[in-house]
Design a protein around this motif. Structure first.
Motif: not given
Length: 263
Positions: A249, A252, A259
């Motif tokens: 996470y 990203a 995600v």
């Protein structure tokens, strides 16, 4: 991602293979055989050819100052362009902290570059078999690392087998650790998304059908959702030992990716 991708044709790979030091290849094959629990189908010649292919790939990596290589192995072998599968070489590269990616799958190779840099651990590219009756997914492929916790981690047992599609050449069957959390994912630059699911390893399936490595994982989440979502996102996924959900996470977010939790 800013990654430079260099195209190399079969002739260049073949030249590097022909120039590989056969004495060094024999030494490497001795090491692979000595470390294996057993050798089942391959001959010593098969394994020495695999070691020569490993040396050829190392030469190309050094020549291009690269950290990763992915090979159209099935097309190359079936088309008569390659004399050996790269599977055992990929095992060694991944164990050592480099990237050996199956089937010229650039998205999986890029995912491995990102995640191995993040975790210090090798990835396991696979195809899926989803068993909804057991709430399991089985990750199947003819290449897997034998040092799933990284180059300085413990080695797990492995067998040297033939490639499952045509029963030729040599690859490894890695008996990977059980009772461990895994994070399985793929980064897709075109959609600016990363798909992710997790599960706990429960079995190294001993079955002659399909690929040599078959790691069964109990899915964390909805196995039916995983089954229905799978082919929307292409076939391969890359599995890492460890709980890296929060780290993915974070990565990203830095990349501007969304995600998608597929289970």
């Amino acid at each position: 991602f800013g990654t430079k991708v260099i195209g190399v044709n079969f002739a260049q790979l073949g030249e590097a293979y022909e120039q590989a030091d056969r004495a060094a290849a024999k030494k490497i094959s001795d090491e692979w055989i000595g470390a294996a629990q057993k050798v089942v189908e391959p001959t010593r010649e098969d394994i020495e050819k695999s070691a020569a292919m490993y040396l050829a790939m190392c030469k190309l990596l050094e020549q291009h100052q690269a950290q990763a290589i992915t090979v159209n192995c099935l097309g190359g072998f079936y088309g008569g362009h390659m004399s050996a599968y790269p599977c055992l070489g990929f095992m060694q590269l991944n164990n050592d902290g480099f990237i050996g990616g199956c089937e010229a799958d650039q998205r999986s190779a890029i995912t491995m570059l990102l995640m191995t840099s993040l975790t210090g651990r090798p990835g396991f590219i696979s195809d899926p078999v989803v068993d909804t009756s057991k709430k399991q997914i089985i990750y199947a492929h003819c290449v897997a690392p034998t040092k799933v916790f990284g180059p300085n981690g413990l080695s797990n047992p492995y067998h040297i087998r033939s490639h499952s599609e045509d029963r030729k050449g040599a690859c490894d069957r890695s008996l990977m650790p059980l009772g461990e959390m895994t994070t399985t994912l793929k980064f897709d630059a075109n959609q600016k998304k990363v798909i992710l699911h997790q599960g706990v390893t429960v079995e190294n399936v001993d079955e002659d059908m399909a690929c040599r490595n078959k790691l069964a994982v109990e899915v964390k989440g909805d196995v039916y959702k995983l089954l229905n979502e799978w082919d929307r996102w292409d076939w391969h996924r890359v599995t890492y030992y460890g709980d890296y959900k929060r780290a993915v996470y974070n990565m990203a977010s830095l990349l501007g990716f969304e995600v998608v939790e597929e289970a």
